[in-house]
Every structure is written in structure tokens, then in C-alpha cells.
Design a protein around this motif. Sequence first.
Motif, PDB file in Angstrom:
ATOM      1  N   LYS A 132      14.734  10.134   3.270  1.00 21.84           N
ATOM      2  CA  LYS A 132      16.070  10.125   2.668  1.00 21.84           C
ATOM      3  C   LYS A 132      16.325  11.393   1.849  1.00 21.84           C
ATOM      4  O   LYS A 132      17.428  11.606   1.352  1.00 21.84           O
ATOM      5  CB  LYS A 132      16.217   8.908   1.744  1.00 21.84           C
ATOM      6  N   GLY A 133      15.296  12.235   1.705  1.00 15.49           N
ATOM      7  CA  GLY A 133      15.463  13.486   0.976  1.00 15.49           C
ATOM      8  C   GLY A 133      15.058  13.432  -0.475  1.00 15.49           C
ATOM      9  O   GLY A 133      15.235  14.401  -1.220  1.00 15.49           O
TER      10      GLY A 133
ATOM     11  N   ASP B  47      14.971  12.259 -14.845  1.00 10.18           N
ATOM     12  CA  ASP B  47      14.618  10.852 -14.634  1.00 10.18           C
ATOM     13  C   ASP B  47      15.447  10.255 -13.509  1.00 10.18           C
ATOM     14  O   ASP B  47      15.002   9.331 -12.820  1.00 10.18           O
ATOM     15  CB  ASP B  47      14.839  10.048 -15.922  1.00 10.18           C
ATOM     16  N   GLU B  48      16.651  10.787 -13.296  1.00 11.99           N
ATOM     17  CA  GLU B  48      17.521  10.282 -12.232  1.00 11.99           C
ATOM     18  C   GLU B  48      16.916  10.538 -10.855  1.00 11.99           C
ATOM     19  O   GLU B  48      17.044   9.720  -9.936  1.00 11.99           O
ATOM     20  CB  GLU B  48      18.901  10.937 -12.323  1.00 11.99           C
ATOM     21  N   ASP B  49      16.217  11.690 -10.701  1.00 11.69           N
ATOM     22  CA  ASP B  49      15.551  11.994  -9.436  1.00 11.69           C
ATOM     23  C   ASP B  49      14.494  10.936  -9.117  1.00 11.69           C
ATOM     24  O   ASP B  49      14.383  10.467  -7.975  1.00 11.69           O
ATOM     25  CB  ASP B  49      14.884  13.375  -9.488  1.00 11.69           C
TER      26      ASP B  49
ATOM     27  N   LYS C  60       0.837  -1.197   0.000  1.00  9.28           N
ATOM     28  CA  LYS C  60       0.000   0.000   0.000  1.00  9.28           C
ATOM     29  C   LYS C  60       0.872   1.247   0.000  1.00  9.28           C
ATOM     30  O   LYS C  60       1.921   1.275   0.640  1.00  9.28           O
ATOM     31  CB  LYS C  60      -0.897   0.014   1.245  1.00  9.28           C
ATOM     32  N   PRO C  61       0.454   2.291  -0.716  1.00  8.65           N
ATOM     33  CA  PRO C  61       1.204   3.556  -0.653  1.00  8.65           C
ATOM     34  C   PRO C  61       1.091   4.150   0.743  1.00  8.65           C
ATOM     35  O   PRO C  61       0.158   3.854   1.489  1.00  8.65           O
ATOM     36  CB  PRO C  61       0.496   4.419  -1.694  1.00  8.65           C
ATOM     37  N   GLY C  62       2.049   5.005   1.110  1.00  3.89           N
ATOM     38  CA  GLY C  62       2.081   5.540   2.467  1.00  3.89           C
ATOM     39  C   GLY C  62       1.954   7.045   2.533  1.00  3.89           C
ATOM     40  O   GLY C  62       2.215   7.760   1.562  1.00  3.89           O
ATOM     41  N   ILE C  63       1.557   7.521   3.716  1.00  2.00           N
ATOM     42  CA  ILE C  63       1.535   8.961   3.967  1.00  2.00           C
ATOM     43  C   ILE C  63       2.970   9.489   3.978  1.00  2.00           C
ATOM     44  O   ILE C  63       3.260  10.578   3.515  1.00  2.00           O
ATOM     45  CB  ILE C  63       0.833   9.269   5.307  1.00  2.00           C
ATOM     46  N   THR C  64       3.855   8.677   4.549  1.00  2.00           N
ATOM     47  CA  THR C  64       5.281   8.979   4.503  1.00  2.00           C
ATOM     48  C   THR C  64       6.011   7.717   4.060  1.00  2.00           C
ATOM     49  O   THR C  64       5.414   6.639   4.027  1.00  2.00           O
ATOM     50  CB  THR C  64       5.802   9.452   5.874  1.00  2.00           C
ATOM     51  N   GLY C  65       7.266   7.885   3.697  1.00  2.00           N
ATOM     52  CA  GLY C  65       8.006   6.720   3.212  1.00  2.00           C
ATOM     53  C   GLY C  65       9.500   6.915   3.336  1.00  2.00           C
ATOM     54  O   GLY C  65       9.993   7.998   3.704  1.00  2.00           O
TER      55      GLY C  65
ATOM     56  N   LEU D  55      11.362  15.814  10.624  1.00  2.00           N
ATOM     57  CA  LEU D  55      11.305  16.676   9.439  1.00  2.00           C
ATOM     58  C   LEU D  55      10.180  17.703   9.548  1.00  2.00           C
ATOM     59  O   LEU D  55      10.338  18.858   9.144  1.00  2.00           O
ATOM     60  CB  LEU D  55      11.121  15.834   8.176  1.00  2.00           C
ATOM     61  N   VAL D  56       9.034  17.262  10.083  1.00  2.00           N
ATOM     62  CA  VAL D  56       7.899  18.172  10.246  1.00  2.00           C
ATOM     63  C   VAL D  56       8.260  19.288  11.227  1.00  2.00           C
ATOM     64  O   VAL D  56       7.953  20.467  11.009  1.00  2.00           O
ATOM     65  CB  VAL D  56       6.651  17.408  10.742  1.00  2.00           C
ATOM     66  N   ILE D  57       8.958  18.923  12.315  1.00  2.00           N
ATOM     67  CA  ILE D  57       9.347  19.912  13.331  1.00  2.00           C
ATOM     68  C   ILE D  57      10.378  20.888  12.775  1.00  2.00           C
ATOM     69  O   ILE D  57      10.264  22.111  12.942  1.00  2.00           O
ATOM     70  CB  ILE D  57       9.908  19.200  14.584  1.00  2.00           C
ATOM     71  N   LYS D  58      11.392  20.358  12.068  1.00  2.00           N
ATOM     72  CA  LYS D  58      12.471  21.203  11.551  1.00  2.00           C
ATOM     73  C   LYS D  58      12.081  21.923  10.272  1.00  2.00           C
ATOM     74  O   LYS D  58      12.593  23.004   9.964  1.00  2.00           O
ATOM     75  CB  LYS D  58      13.716  20.352  11.280  1.00  2.00           C
ATOM     76  N   GLY D  59      11.165  21.299   9.486  1.00  2.00           N
ATOM     77  CA  GLY D  59      10.848  21.831   8.179  1.00  2.00           C
ATOM     78  C   GLY D  59      11.710  21.155   7.128  1.00  2.00           C
ATOM     79  O   GLY D  59      12.926  21.015   7.313  1.00  2.00           O
ATOM     80  N   ASP D  60      11.097  20.718   6.059  1.00  2.00           N
ATOM     81  CA  ASP D  60      11.800  19.961   5.010  1.00  2.00           C
ATOM     82  C   ASP D  60      12.175  20.896   3.862  1.00  2.00           C
ATOM     83  O   ASP D  60      11.309  21.454   3.197  1.00  2.00           O
ATOM     84  CB  ASP D  60      10.917  18.812   4.526  1.00  2.00           C
ATOM     85  N   ASP D  61      13.475  21.041   3.626  1.00  2.00           N
ATOM     86  CA  ASP D  61      13.944  21.923   2.554  1.00  2.00           C
ATOM     87  C   ASP D  61      13.542  21.409   1.168  1.00  2.00           C
ATOM     88  O   ASP D  61      13.484  22.172   0.200  1.00  2.00           O
ATOM     89  CB  ASP D  61      15.464  22.060   2.606  1.00  2.00           C
ATOM     90  N   ASN D  62      13.274  20.091   1.064  1.00  2.00           N
ATOM     91  CA  ASN D  62      12.915  19.505  -0.238  1.00  2.00           C
ATOM     92  C   ASN D  62      11.427  19.635  -0.552  1.00  2.00           C
ATOM     93  O   ASN D  62      11.004  19.330  -1.665  1.00  2.00           O
ATOM     94  CB  ASN D  62      13.303  18.035  -0.274  1.00  2.00           C
ATOM     95  N   ALA D  63      10.644  20.051   0.468  1.00  2.00           N
ATOM     96  CA  ALA D  63       9.204  20.229   0.235  1.00  2.00           C
ATOM     97  C   ALA D  63       8.982  21.463  -0.629  1.00  2.00           C
ATOM     98  O   ALA D  63       9.573  22.511  -0.410  1.00  2.00           O
ATOM     99  CB  ALA D  63       8.485  20.379   1.573  1.00  2.00           C
TER     100      ALA D  63
END
Length: 475
Positions: A425-426, A434-436, A415-420, A466-474
Amino acid sequence: MQKKKNVKLHFLQQFIDILFLIIFFLIYLKLQYQYFWTEKYPLEKIPTYFELLKSHYKALFLFIMIWFIIAKNVSLYDIVRRVKFVDILKKIIYQILYFSIVVFAISGLKTSDLFSPQLGIAYILTLFIFDLISRLLIFIYYRKLHIKGQDLSNILVIDENDNTNRFIDLLVERKDLGIRLFKKIEKKDISTDKDSLLFFGKEFRAYISENQIEKIFISQKGDIDKKLINLITQLSETNLLSVSYIPDSIYNGITELKVVYIDTLPILEVKRFPLDLKFNQLIKNIFDIVFSSLVCVFLLSWLYPIIALLIYLDSKGPILFIQKRNGLNGVEFDCYKFRTMRASKYNSIKATERNDPRVTKIGKFLRKTSFDELPQFINVLKGEMSIVGPRPHMVSQDQYYRDIINRYNLRHYVKPGITGLSQVKGYRGAIDSDEDMEKRIRTDVYYVRNWSYLLDFQIIYLTIMLVIKGDDNAI
């Protein structure tokens, strides 16, 4: 030299465990006599530690013996480089669980309780905590040594395929693994002289001895002749040198091979994925339902109206953004998110880009904190998603990438997840090449093949950080 260090570490861990086991055995035994005495007749005096040892040495000896029998079966003292701490934690948990059964069984078989239930639990928990701390300290110590370039294990990489340079780049990037590439050996570097195998003109045994080579990695389906590869493998085994193989494809269908015997003939049997087991599916589903119910009751019940109001005031359109995604076995479902973009007919078919002008002011905040994903706990309760799993992609992305990335559809095995794992891993946010996407899929495939309860808990913990610190990749 390295093997001697491993032997010392092996005995150090055993010594520490025996020491903890004996010390806390006597401490809690004294507490038993002092505060939990259950006999009808009163004690004349509290026995000394020596007297306790003299009276209960048989039970203590039995504890120590059974501890090491269990340790042998769970590989508690096996020293393996590139091990993750979560694997060490898993071994400790199994060790303590099995040992606790023995503690309560032996205590109950005596005419008077060795430990009361309270002290028995305290004894087990104390051993767990000290075992965890001691191994964590050793793990951190060796990790720091490796990062400094010390205590590294020399390896050889033989031949080359599509993944060889990826493996070498990983070793350069991850010094904490404790592995150093001594040499990459190609076809031109190998020769034979009568019955001898030569590396750079030097006899095999002399070469590995002089350079303290501890392991050989052979690239599958490379340019070197199969007979030479077999000779390298044979000589490695003769010289007690372990051999591993770098697969030609990281997306091949092999999960893990187990050697079984039919009469005396060895057969390689492909092991199943962890979530093939019904018991694992049941436990994961129960956890999903319980966790999602708690989030809905204690978080979404009051946070949903607040976010809904902010979205309504910020821009026109529905509160929720509902999009078709592919789920378990590729079956489509309606995936819920808080709307973070201005209403547009292209939102369902065009992926988010960096600095996307469609994203609203409140939408930027929701994406940065991952709060936009909160409605997906409803998807979990409906059985369409899991708390942890590969993130569901847009249907158009699935259709595109399954044709250009091998084993892409393996991510739909769960099943797909809310997080993974890809997210922590960023590997989230914009897909610039395509590499991403390939990095995401490689991580998703790893999750499917190596799922465990501890891996899920680790991902949840890292997601919260990540939620607490904030995700730079979001984005």
C-alpha cells in the motif's frame, strides 16, 4: 434509477452465465461423441447440437438449476458497491468448486459418461475463465464510470466523531468506490415537527426521495441525541434505506458481529479472527514452508554467495545483519537481513532515515530491490516469520508506539511477514511522523481481521511487481 440499473446488471450477469453454461455444455458434449466415445459399438454419425440438446436436456436443466442454487449460497449475484475484485474472485472460485462436484457426480451417475474426466475438467475451467473475464470487464467498466463521476451512489453522513472526516476524505480520494457524499448532517441541521423528522426543514422521506439518497452512515458516539439517532434508523428501515455505522475508533476490538438468536431474542456475537481457525493456520504454515523451501533451493542457493561477495567487497563487517524483533504474541526472535549499512553500534537502535549516510552503495541497491530481506526466508523455515504478515518493527519502536497508538499490539496476533499489506500500500520506508506509523498499523490491523488465502496471494503478486519496478518508498 440506480436500483433499476442494479437490477439490469443482476439479470445481465445471470444471462451471461446461463449462455456460457449452455454453449460450452453442447460444445464439450459434441467433443465427447466425436473424440471420447467409450461405448463398444461404433457411432453411425456424430449427433447435431439439436440432437444433443434433445437427448441431454434433463442433465442441462439440472446443471442450470444447481448453478443458481450454489450462486444463491455464495452470493455470486449480489451487487455491492465498494467491493474489491478479490472478493468477486473468491465467490467465483467457490461457485466453480461446488459446481465441479455436481458436474462429475451427474456425469458418473449416467449409464454412459456425460463427459470424460478430461472434458469435465475442461468444461469447468472454461466456465471459470469466462466467468472471470465477464466479471472483470463489468468491474472495470463500472470502475471507470465511477472515476469519471458517473453512476455514483448518494449517501448521507449523520453526526461526527474522530473518524468521520477520515471517511469523507477517503470518499473524495477513492472515486472508484462509486460512493458520493451528498451531505454531512450535523445536530443543527435536524429538527422535529410533531411526529416528523426534518433535514434542513424538509420532511425525511421527501428529502431522501428528492436527492436519491441510497444509504445513510451514522457516526457513533457523536453529538446527536440517542433518541434522534434511533428515529433516523427507524425511518431509514421504513423507507428501505440501508444504514451503516462509522465507529468512533478504527482500532476497537470488534472484528465482525454476527446476529444469533436465543429463543426470539437477538444477540450480537463477536466473530473470531480468521487465523484463530486451526485449519487456516495449518494451510498458511504449509504454504510458508513450501514457498520458502523453493526460494532457498532455487534462488538463495546461488544468489546468496553473489550478494555476500558484493557486501564483503563494499564494506567491512558481517554479511548478515541480525536484529531482535518482536514476533508472534510479542516473543522476540533474531531477524536476518543482508547488511546494508556500515557497521555501527547504533544500527540496532536507530531507525533508518531518508538519505541515511550509514547505507552503503550495495546497500542502496539491496534496499531498493528488497533483496536485503531474502535471508528472512530462513526465519520462515524456523517458524518465526510468515511469507505475508505485518512487518516486524524494531523492539524500541514497538515499545514506543504501543503506548501512543491504540490497538498497536494487535499486529502481534499473527506472525510477522517478509512482506505485508502495508508495504504494497506504500506505507514503508522512513517514519517521519506518528501519523506515518498510524497508517501502517491501520493496514496491519485490517490484515489481521480480514486475512484470507486470496489476500495473501494478492500481496505476494503486488510485492513481486514492486521488486521488478523498484519501490520509491524503499530507503
